[in-house]
Design a protein around this motif. Structure first.
Motif, mmCIF file in Angstrom:
data_model
loop_
_atom_site.group_PDB
_atom_site.id
_atom_site.type_symbol
_atom_site.label_atom_id
_atom_site.label_comp_id
_atom_site.label_asym_id
_atom_site.label_seq_id
_atom_site.Cartn_x
_atom_site.Cartn_y
_atom_site.Cartn_z
ATOM 1 N N TYR A 262 -3.771 27.810 -23.921
ATOM 2 C CA TYR A 262 -2.382 27.408 -24.179
ATOM 3 C C TYR A 262 -1.418 28.291 -23.396
ATOM 4 C CZ TYR A 262 1.926 26.380 -26.708
ATOM 5 O OH TYR A 262 3.212 26.015 -27.028
ATOM 6 N N GLY A 263 -1.731 29.578 -23.267
ATOM 7 C CA GLY A 263 -0.884 30.471 -22.484
ATOM 8 C C GLY A 263 -0.821 30.062 -21.024
ATOM 9 N N PHE A 264 -1.959 29.631 -20.476
ATOM 10 C CA PHE A 264 -1.957 29.137 -19.104
ATOM 11 C C PHE A 264 -1.033 27.928 -18.979
ATOM 12 C CE2 PHE A 264 -6.334 31.094 -18.472
ATOM 13 C CZ PHE A 264 -5.868 32.051 -17.585
ATOM 14 N N LEU A 265 -1.122 27.000 -19.934
ATOM 15 C CA LEU A 265 -0.306 25.784 -19.867
ATOM 16 C C LEU A 265 1.179 26.066 -20.062
ATOM 17 C CD1 LEU A 265 -2.368 23.096 -21.846
ATOM 18 C CD2 LEU A 265 -1.825 23.099 -19.419
ATOM 19 N N ARG A 266 1.484 26.949 -20.986
ATOM 20 C CA ARG A 266 2.882 27.194 -21.332
ATOM 21 C C ARG A 266 3.546 28.204 -20.407
ATOM 22 N NH1 ARG A 266 5.433 24.029 -23.199
ATOM 23 N NH2 ARG A 266 4.468 23.754 -25.235
ATOM 24 N N PHE A 267 2.784 29.129 -19.855
ATOM 25 C CA PHE A 267 3.369 30.277 -19.174
ATOM 26 C C PHE A 267 2.980 30.322 -17.696
ATOM 27 C CE2 PHE A 267 3.807 34.813 -18.203
ATOM 28 C CZ PHE A 267 5.022 35.105 -18.783
ATOM 29 N N SER A 268 1.714 30.514 -17.395
ATOM 30 C CA SER A 268 1.290 30.811 -16.027
ATOM 31 C C SER A 268 1.477 29.632 -15.078
ATOM 32 C CB SER A 268 -0.183 31.257 -16.018
ATOM 33 O OG SER A 268 -0.363 32.404 -16.805
ATOM 34 N N ILE A 269 0.977 28.452 -15.446
ATOM 35 C CA ILE A 269 0.979 27.314 -14.531
ATOM 36 C C ILE A 269 2.392 26.822 -14.210
ATOM 37 C CG2 ILE A 269 0.225 24.917 -14.253
ATOM 38 C CD1 ILE A 269 -2.332 25.639 -15.722
ATOM 39 N N PRO A 270 3.259 26.584 -15.205
ATOM 40 C CA PRO A 270 4.600 26.087 -14.844
ATOM 41 C C PRO A 270 5.525 27.152 -14.272
ATOM 42 C CG PRO A 270 4.424 26.351 -17.222
ATOM 43 C CD PRO A 270 3.067 26.620 -16.668
ATOM 44 N N MET A 271 5.355 28.411 -14.645
ATOM 45 C CA MET A 271 6.282 29.452 -14.231
ATOM 46 C C MET A 271 5.950 30.021 -12.851
ATOM 47 S SD MET A 271 7.612 32.669 -16.531
ATOM 48 C CE MET A 271 7.785 31.593 -17.941
ATOM 49 N N PHE A 272 4.642 30.022 -12.505
ATOM 50 C CA PHE A 272 4.213 30.596 -11.233
ATOM 51 C C PHE A 272 3.381 29.571 -10.457
ATOM 52 C CE2 PHE A 272 3.712 33.993 -14.573
ATOM 53 C CZ PHE A 272 5.016 34.457 -14.472
ATOM 54 N N PRO A 273 3.989 28.475 -9.996
ATOM 55 C CA PRO A 273 3.217 27.402 -9.353
ATOM 56 C C PRO A 273 2.546 27.830 -8.047
ATOM 57 C CG PRO A 273 5.580 27.009 -9.141
ATOM 58 C CD PRO A 273 5.419 28.143 -10.090
ATOM 59 N N GLU A 274 3.221 28.654 -7.243
ATOM 60 C CA GLU A 274 2.622 29.074 -5.973
ATOM 61 C C GLU A 274 1.429 29.998 -6.216
ATOM 62 O OE1 GLU A 274 5.561 30.729 -3.418
ATOM 63 O OE2 GLU A 274 6.919 29.009 -3.580
ATOM 64 N N ALA A 275 1.564 30.900 -7.163
ATOM 65 C CA ALA A 275 0.445 31.783 -7.494
ATOM 66 C C ALA A 275 -0.699 30.989 -8.105
ATOM 67 C CB ALA A 275 0.908 32.874 -8.453
ATOM 68 N N THR A 276 -0.375 29.967 -8.898
ATOM 69 C CA THR A 276 -1.407 29.106 -9.477
ATOM 70 C C THR A 276 -2.199 28.407 -8.380
ATOM 71 O OG1 THR A 276 -0.137 28.736 -11.505
ATOM 72 C CG2 THR A 276 -1.813 27.097 -10.955
ATOM 73 N N LEU A 277 -1.483 27.922 -7.352
ATOM 74 C CA LEU A 277 -2.145 27.252 -6.232
ATOM 75 C C LEU A 277 -3.081 28.213 -5.496
ATOM 76 C CD1 LEU A 277 -2.241 24.544 -4.711
ATOM 77 C CD2 LEU A 277 -0.431 25.424 -3.229
ATOM 78 N N CYS A 278 -2.627 29.447 -5.299
ATOM 79 C CA CYS A 278 -3.448 30.438 -4.591
ATOM 80 C C CYS A 278 -4.667 30.858 -5.399
ATOM 81 C CB CYS A 278 -2.611 31.670 -4.259
ATOM 82 S SG CYS A 278 -1.257 31.382 -3.094
ATOM 83 N N SER A 279 -4.539 30.869 -6.714
ATOM 84 C CA SER A 279 -5.620 31.375 -7.570
ATOM 85 C C SER A 279 -6.616 30.302 -7.983
ATOM 86 C CB SER A 279 -5.022 32.001 -8.832
ATOM 87 O OG SER A 279 -4.321 31.018 -9.588
ATOM 88 N N THR A 280 -6.342 29.041 -7.649
ATOM 89 C CA THR A 280 -7.218 27.960 -8.094
ATOM 90 C C THR A 280 -8.670 28.142 -7.650
ATOM 91 O OG1 THR A 280 -5.393 26.370 -8.229
ATOM 92 C CG2 THR A 280 -7.618 25.469 -7.992
ATOM 93 N N PRO A 281 -8.963 28.496 -6.379
ATOM 94 C CA PRO A 281 -10.377 28.703 -6.008
ATOM 95 C C PRO A 281 -11.069 29.766 -6.863
ATOM 96 C CG PRO A 281 -9.015 28.559 -4.042
ATOM 97 C CD PRO A 281 -8.080 28.629 -5.200
ATOM 98 N N PHE A 282 -10.355 30.841 -7.189
ATOM 99 C CA PHE A 282 -10.927 31.884 -8.043
ATOM 100 C C PHE A 282 -11.226 31.351 -9.440
ATOM 101 C CE2 PHE A 282 -9.848 35.041 -11.348
ATOM 102 C CZ PHE A 282 -10.943 35.872 -11.206
#
Length: 495
Positions: A262-282
């Motif tokens: 839930y933290g990923f959905l509410r916080f990390s993914i919408p707030m830091f979209p560019e970092a989310t894109l970079c971290s997806t392979p990891f």
């Protein structure tokens, strides 16, 4: 003013303060009157369960904005507010939380003879904290409340745990979650310095530089990864589940494991979209490894409870693959399995608890042939096993199918590995059921055979109804959450 107060009470004070009042009341009742204490706790949890059901009826699925919003001035000089609301994503987590707490109180109805008053108090405080987490729209308080949830869980595992290693398991659970959360606090302070507020709505519209996004994403990941849990910070989860009492395992598998996703959905993914894109392979790599590793490890376990305890790790890492697919199918498909898993794992833990209450052992080698002596329990066990396998017609099937569809659109190899993990999940689920229920009876080790009594059957019925209802009519999820999920995807500009 009176109208405003009544509206505030119905939307905010009800689901938040009802469990608090229910937890305080038993403290004024003598320990000798344990039955009234249990009834107060059960009634308070049932009344709390009614509130999100009413909110679900009044919920407007056509908007992605938070609804039933309430704001109280907490630290006005620092521009920090007690800011609450519900959207299509958080609604189902609030319902799941309020559904499981009455079950936990009922499960411990006869087993929690020592410190019964304290058990009811800890359960209701835990409910208050978890409801506040899913309604919180302030990142600072979103940090405070999730990090408070381990406190009553620490007490429940340490006091009412089933084995001598319960103290070690309680400390391991508490320290893992505490150490991971320190970095999250640093991230929130940095957000406060840049935006001047901890209002989530303002933070979502703030554009952080790519370098700062990566730093903030890593800091939040350190906290959420422990709660999911992701490999290699998953060690606390099987130990905590095994050492916790049955009611503790039910709520631990049902809700706290969802705080990370839930933290990923509410916080990390919408707030830091560019970092989310970079971290997806990891995330893809670590989640795929976790699914296969934990599923393979589960096949080697000899403790009934530990077999079920490893299952959530694989399921939650499948959910992270769906969320980081960054499309409507993946993100939308990740929410139903979280709700379904809260029901499935809880039902399986209760099944093992029923067996343990009668035979006082959880070792697989001592079981077998109970289908001929306890016909009702194997039926319930088999229904829960099918749901744990994500069989068609059960609650997990549609969500996990959508996760694979969303993952396949991004990376076919990851989707293939995730599907392989689901096959391994079916293998250990069937292996567990076969060893525990089928085969020859072993009277040299097991002596007391009795089907679930009326109280235990009444506990299982809501689970079975929920599993079938969500399986044959899964439309209830997209109807309520589609707009919120679409807004999340569009906000991150993922498609």
């Amino acid at each position: 003013m009176l109208e405003h107060f009544c509206e505030c009470y119905s939307d905010l004070s009800g689901p938040i303060l009802c469990p608090v009042l229910g937890s305080i009341t038993p403290l004024f009742i003598p320990n000798s009157r344990i039955r009234p204490i249990r009834l107060i706790g059960l009634c308070a949890s049932l009344i709390t369960f009614l509130y999100p059901l009413v909110l679900r009826i009044q919920f407007d699925p056509s908007t992605a904005k938070s609804q039933f919003v309430e704001s109280l001035r907490w630290l006005p000089y620092e521009n920090i507010h007690f800011y609450l609301g519900i959207d299509g994503i958080s609604l189902f987590f609030v319902i799941l939380t309020t559904f499981l707490i009455p079950i936990c109180i009922s499960v411990g109805w006869s087993g929690m003879r020592s410190y019964g008053k304290e058990y009811i108090t800890a359960s209701l405080i835990r409910e208050f904290l978890m409801i506040a987490v899913f309604r919180m729209l302030d990142p600072l308080l979103f940090y405070v409340f999730p990090e408070s949830v381990p406190i009553p869980m620490f007490i429940i595992i340490g006091v009412w745990g089933s084995r001598q290693r319960k103290i070690k398991a309680a400390y391991q659970f508490f320290l893992y979650t505490l150490l991971g959360s320190v970095f999250m606090l640093l991230a929130i302070l940095l957000i406060l310095l840049q935006t001047g507020t901890t209002d989530l709505q303002i933070s979502l519209t703030t554009e952080f530089s790519e370098r700062r996004q990566i730093f903030l994403w890593i800091a939040s990941f350190a906290s959420f990864a422990v709660k999911v849990p992701m490999v290699p910070v998953h060690i606390w989860s099987p130990e905590a589940h095994v050492e916790a009492p049955t009611a503790g395992s039910v709520i631990l598998a049902g809700i706290p494991l969802k705080l990370g996703t839930y933290g990923f959905l509410r916080f990390s993914i919408p707030m830091f979209p560019e970092a989310t894109l970079c971290s997806t392979p990891f995330i893809y790599t670590s989640s795929a490894i976790a699914i296969i590793y934990t599923s393979s490890t589960t096949l080697r376990q000899i403790d009934l409870k530990k077999i079920i305890a490893y299952s959530p790790v694989a399921h939650m890492n499948l959910v992270t693959i769906g969320m980081f697919s960054r499309n409507i199918q993946g993100i939308g498909g990740s929410i139903p399995p979280m709700s379904s898993h809260g029901l499935v794992s809880s039902a399986l833990f209760i099944c093992v608890g029923v067996l343990y209450d009668r035979h006082k052992t959880r070792l697989v080698r001592y079981y077998g042939g109970s289908v001929s002596t306890m016909p009702n329990l194997p039926t319930i066990f088999f229904s829960s096993t099918l749901a744990n396998m994500s069989s068609p017609g059960t609650s997990s099937f549609i969500g996990e199918f959508l996760i694979l569809v969303g993952a396949f659109q991004r990376n076919s190899l990851v989707a293939t590995l995730a599907a392989l993990g689901m096959i391994l999940g079916a293998a250990y689920s069937l292996w567990l059921y076969n060893r525990a229920v089928s085969g020859n009876l072993k009277p040299d080790f097991l002596h007391k055979f009795s089907d679930p009594n009326g109280r235990e059957v009444s506990i299982f019925i809501p689970f079975l109804v929920g599993l079938v209802r969500m399986g044959v009519h899964p439309k209830v999820f997209p109807d309520r959450m589609h707009t919120s999920v679409s807004n999340l995807v569009q906000h991150g500009k993922f498609n």
